[in-house]
Design a protein around this motif. Structure first.
Motif, PDB file in Angstrom:
ATOM      1  N   GLU A 151     110.965  15.942  44.746  1.00 18.25           N
ATOM      2  CA  GLU A 151     111.318  15.117  45.906  1.00 18.25           C
ATOM      3  C   GLU A 151     110.157  15.049  46.899  1.00 18.25           C
ATOM      4  OE1 GLU A 151     116.020  15.268  46.866  1.00 18.25           O
ATOM      5  OE2 GLU A 151     114.940  17.133  47.253  1.00 18.25           O
ATOM      6  N   ILE A 152     109.541  16.202  47.163  1.00 26.16           N
ATOM      7  CA  ILE A 152     108.434  16.241  48.125  1.00 26.16           C
ATOM      8  C   ILE A 152     107.265  15.411  47.626  1.00 26.16           C
ATOM      9  CG2 ILE A 152     106.708  17.741  49.215  1.00 26.16           C
ATOM     10  CD1 ILE A 152     108.889  19.987  49.075  1.00 26.16           C
ATOM     11  N   ILE A 153     106.861  15.640  46.380  1.00 28.53           N
ATOM     12  CA  ILE A 153     105.696  14.927  45.832  1.00 28.53           C
ATOM     13  C   ILE A 153     105.977  13.432  45.771  1.00 28.53           C
ATOM     14  CG2 ILE A 153     104.237  14.665  43.798  1.00 28.53           C
ATOM     15  CD1 ILE A 153     104.865  17.688  43.218  1.00 28.53           C
ATOM     16  N   ARG A 154     107.181  13.072  45.357  1.00 25.69           N
ATOM     17  CA  ARG A 154     107.545  11.649  45.276  1.00 25.69           C
ATOM     18  C   ARG A 154     107.423  10.978  46.645  1.00 25.69           C
ATOM     19  NH1 ARG A 154     112.318   8.545  45.825  1.00 25.69           N
ATOM     20  NH2 ARG A 154     112.456   6.800  44.339  1.00 25.69           N
ATOM     21  N   ARG A 155     107.854  11.690  47.691  1.00 31.22           N
ATOM     22  CA  ARG A 155     107.789  11.118  49.046  1.00 31.22           C
ATOM     23  C   ARG A 155     106.346  10.779  49.428  1.00 31.22           C
ATOM     24  NH1 ARG A 155     107.640  14.425  53.566  1.00 31.22           N
ATOM     25  NH2 ARG A 155     108.636  16.097  52.372  1.00 31.22           N
ATOM     26  N   TYR A 156     105.408  11.647  49.092  1.00 32.57           N
ATOM     27  CA  TYR A 156     104.012  11.370  49.436  1.00 32.57           C
ATOM     28  C   TYR A 156     103.403  10.312  48.526  1.00 32.57           C
ATOM     29  CZ  TYR A 156     103.913  15.089  52.879  1.00 32.57           C
ATOM     30  OH  TYR A 156     104.154  15.858  54.000  1.00 32.57           O
ATOM     31  N   LEU A 157     103.819  10.266  47.284  1.00 34.36           N
ATOM     32  CA  LEU A 157     103.336   9.194  46.410  1.00 34.36           C
ATOM     33  C   LEU A 157     103.832   7.837  46.896  1.00 34.36           C
ATOM     34  CD1 LEU A 157     103.767  10.818  42.878  1.00 34.36           C
ATOM     35  CD2 LEU A 157     101.606  10.199  43.970  1.00 34.36           C
ATOM     36  N   LEU A 158     105.085   7.761  47.319  1.00 33.50           N
ATOM     37  CA  LEU A 158     105.596   6.501  47.856  1.00 33.50           C
ATOM     38  C   LEU A 158     104.799   6.064  49.075  1.00 33.50           C
ATOM     39  CD1 LEU A 158     109.451   7.090  47.550  1.00 33.50           C
ATOM     40  CD2 LEU A 158     108.103   5.396  46.290  1.00 33.50           C
ATOM     41  N   GLN A 159     104.348   7.031  49.855  1.00 35.91           N
ATOM     42  CA  GLN A 159     103.577   6.710  51.057  1.00 35.91           C
ATOM     43  C   GLN A 159     102.139   6.339  50.749  1.00 35.91           C
ATOM     44  OE1 GLN A 159     103.396   9.926  53.948  1.00 35.91           O
ATOM     45  NE2 GLN A 159     101.509   9.105  54.854  1.00 35.91           N
ATOM     46  N   THR A 160     101.509   7.021  49.787  1.00 36.03           N
ATOM     47  CA  THR A 160     100.048   6.936  49.657  1.00 36.03           C
ATOM     48  C   THR A 160      99.543   6.425  48.313  1.00 36.03           C
ATOM     49  OG1 THR A 160      99.769   9.194  48.800  1.00 36.03           O
ATOM     50  CG2 THR A 160      99.889   8.940  51.199  1.00 36.03           C
ATOM     51  N   ALA A 161     100.417   6.179  47.347  1.00 38.50           N
ATOM     52  CA  ALA A 161      99.973   5.766  46.013  1.00 38.50           C
ATOM     53  C   ALA A 161     100.513   4.387  45.671  1.00 38.50           C
ATOM     54  CB  ALA A 161     100.417   6.781  44.966  1.00 38.50           C
ATOM     55  N   ALA A 347      97.043  13.242  53.254  1.00 36.29           N
ATOM     56  CA  ALA A 347      97.426  11.919  53.764  1.00 36.29           C
ATOM     57  C   ALA A 347      96.789  11.660  55.130  1.00 36.29           C
ATOM     58  CB  ALA A 347      98.951  11.828  53.850  1.00 36.29           C
ATOM     59  N   LYS A 348      96.763  12.667  55.988  1.00 37.29           N
ATOM     60  CA  LYS A 348      96.154  12.503  57.307  1.00 37.29           C
ATOM     61  C   LYS A 348      94.656  12.247  57.213  1.00 37.29           C
ATOM     62  CE  LYS A 348      99.632  15.294  59.679  1.00 37.29           C
ATOM     63  NZ  LYS A 348      99.956  16.605  60.306  1.00 37.29           N
ATOM     64  N   LEU A 349      94.049  12.773  56.154  1.00 38.14           N
ATOM     65  CA  LEU A 349      92.617  12.542  55.933  1.00 38.14           C
ATOM     66  C   LEU A 349      92.348  11.224  55.220  1.00 38.14           C
ATOM     67  CD1 LEU A 349      91.535  16.146  54.847  1.00 38.14           C
ATOM     68  CD2 LEU A 349      90.974  14.998  57.003  1.00 38.14           C
ATOM     69  N   GLY A 350      93.425  10.535  54.835  1.00 42.74           N
ATOM     70  CA  GLY A 350      93.272   9.227  54.204  1.00 42.74           C
ATOM     71  C   GLY A 350      93.217   9.254  52.696  1.00 42.74           C
ATOM     72  N   TYR A 351      93.645  10.357  52.081  1.00 44.06           N
ATOM     73  CA  TYR A 351      93.598  10.485  50.623  1.00 44.06           C
ATOM     74  C   TYR A 351      94.991  10.346  50.012  1.00 44.06           C
ATOM     75  CZ  TYR A 351      88.822  12.182  51.134  1.00 44.06           C
ATOM     76  OH  TYR A 351      87.486  12.289  51.437  1.00 44.06           O
TER      77      TYR A 351
END
Length: 461
Positions: A151-161, A347-351
């Motif tokens: 769930e955690i990883i998916r949330r960041y992938l939805l945001q940044t990938a 994500a904050k660093l733009g990656y």
């Protein structure tokens, strides 16, 4: 390992058959999570447990061994009862087991498994099996932790990938050496694979094949360990890295190289980023750099920044940078909190979260116990003279341990909300439990792909 089924219990269970009210002829119990670290748990592992333990017949030799040990141990022994199991039930426990579907996400307090007696003279076997059946807490707990990580990883992938294609391989099981037994690595490793497809726990593949008909439940890649790098000596660390490239860096391939044996920042910037940079780029492979020490959030961020400086990045459709030719896997100090913190920092660093994967070992398979989700098996009803009566506990000192009364089952209402009902009141449409086992017979034998799909559907909600 061959187990005497009678001895797969707690000592005090040997004296319980005479402790129930006169005329008792039926018993009903349930398994549920009572609380703990999450509001829901991912149900998994009962099918494997049933195949391994309840499918084994009790024999007269088992009875003789158990009776002799009980006498030495200072406890009574119900020889007549166990002989009835052998003679009347062909050695199988006379019980009926219902369960929710494996891969379902079940709220705390809702029964996941129920067990009831089918022989009025052997009602006590329901409680006798508690010790063995409640071990389903372990695969449930591992599957739940793995699901939360997903769930955690998916949330960041939805945001940044750009997409979720990499999600099944974002958490790799490193836990085989960190568990208490081979059997734990089988069961726990398999539970993780309900959610992901990356693992170095070979036992998990064996278990998924044996219990859930999955030809190959997970995949891995060639990877270095510290010994294969340090064997070259500090001055020749670059040659050790180059050797990995020579053997495994082919077009389209992935390989992982642990790079913190001495100075991870020197290794990343000077060895990978300068000396071996062109070789990496020309190989057509993706080289996964593994830092394995230090403070995880800070180290991963700095390693990614240094790799970006050497290999460059590509801006994806969501405006986040993706490393060219290389990736990072963090396998030290990984838990749910550090995964979140690492991905937040990147994500904050733009990656993009596409740049990093995780390996989790003991935190995934060993650092949990029955109280992680307060798992319990409790008797909720007995039949006396053919009449069912509710049974429950309600300790004044701990309301959280209050148990359910009645022949309780998991149900869903017309809106799809989970809740508790009883066999007497629930409709066929609302009942969410199926009879999976009865008197020695497995009645439902699901494959791993079905369970995986069921679990994955909960992420879309």
């Amino acid at each position: 390992m061959t187990v005497n089924p009678i001895l797969n219990s707690d000592s005090y269970k040997l004296s319980h058959w005479v402790q129930y009210p006169p005329g008792t002829d039926g018993m009903y119990s349930y398994v549920a999570a009572r609380g703990g670290t999450a509001s829901h748990v991912l149900f998994f592992g009962l099918q494997a447990l049933l195949k391994d333990y309840l499918s084994q017949r009790i024999t007269m030799a088992h009875i003789a061994e158990a009776e002799a040990l009980a006498a030495l141990h200072g406890l009574p022994f119900n020889r007549a009862g166990f002989e009835r199991i052998v003679k009347k039930h062909h050695g199988y426990w006379p019980v009926r087991i219902r369960a929710v579907a494996e891969g379902e996400l079940i709220p705390t307090g809702v029964p996941m498994v129920t067990i009831e007696s089918t022989d009025p003279e052997l009602f006590w076997v329901v409680s006798f099996l508690e010790t063995a059946l409640l071990r389903v807490w372990y695969p449930i707990s591992v599957a739940t932790r793995s699901f939360r990580a997903k769930e955690i990883i998916r949330r960041y992938l939805l945001q940044t990938a750009d997409d979720l294609s990499g999600l099944p391989f974002k958490l790799h099981d490193f836990g085989a050496r960190g568990v208490s037994s081979y059997e734990s690595s089988e069961i726990g490793g398999m539970a993780h694979l309900v959610n992901f497809m990356g693992s170095d726990t070979l036992a998990a593949l064996v278990a998924a094949r044996r219990h859930y008909h999955e030809p190959c439940a997970a995949f891995s890649i060639p990877a270095a360990e510290h010994a294969t790098i340090t064997a070259w000596g500090r001055r020749h660390e670059g040659e050790a890295f180059g050797n990995m490239l020579a053997h495994f860096a082919k077009p389209g391939a992935l390989l992982a190289v642990v790079s913190d044996s001495y100075d991870v920042f020197h290794a990343v910037s000077e060895l990978w980023g300068e000396r071996l940079r062109q070789q990496v780029m020309d190989s057509g492979a993706t080289v996964v750099i593994r830092p394995d020490s230090g403070e995880p959030v800070q180290v991963v961020a700095e390693v990614v920044e240094r790799l970006a400086a050497s290999f460059g990045t590509t801006l994806n459709g969501k405006g986040y940078r993706v490393l060219n030719h290389v990736r990072v896997i963090q396998g030290d100090g990984v838990n749910l909190a550090s995964i979140d913190a690492i991905l937040s920092r990147l994500a904050k660093l733009g990656y993009s979260a596409d740049n990093v994967a995780f390996g989790m070992g003991a935190e995934l398979l060993q650092k949990l116990d029955r109280d992680t989700h307060k798992m319990a098996l409790k008797c909720s009803a007995i039949s006396v003279g053919g009449q069912w009566r509710d049974v429950f506990k309600d300790p004044v000192t701990d309301p959280g341990k209050r148990s359910l009364g009645g022949r309780v089952v998991a149900a869903r209402d017309s809106r799809g909300a989970w809740g508790v009902n009883t066999l007497e009141r629930v409709s066929d449409a609302d009942l969410q439990m199926r009879v999976v086992w009865e008197n020695g017979q497995l009645l439902l034998d699901e494959d791993f792909a079905t369970i995986r799909a069921r679990a994955a559907a909960h992420l879309a909600n």
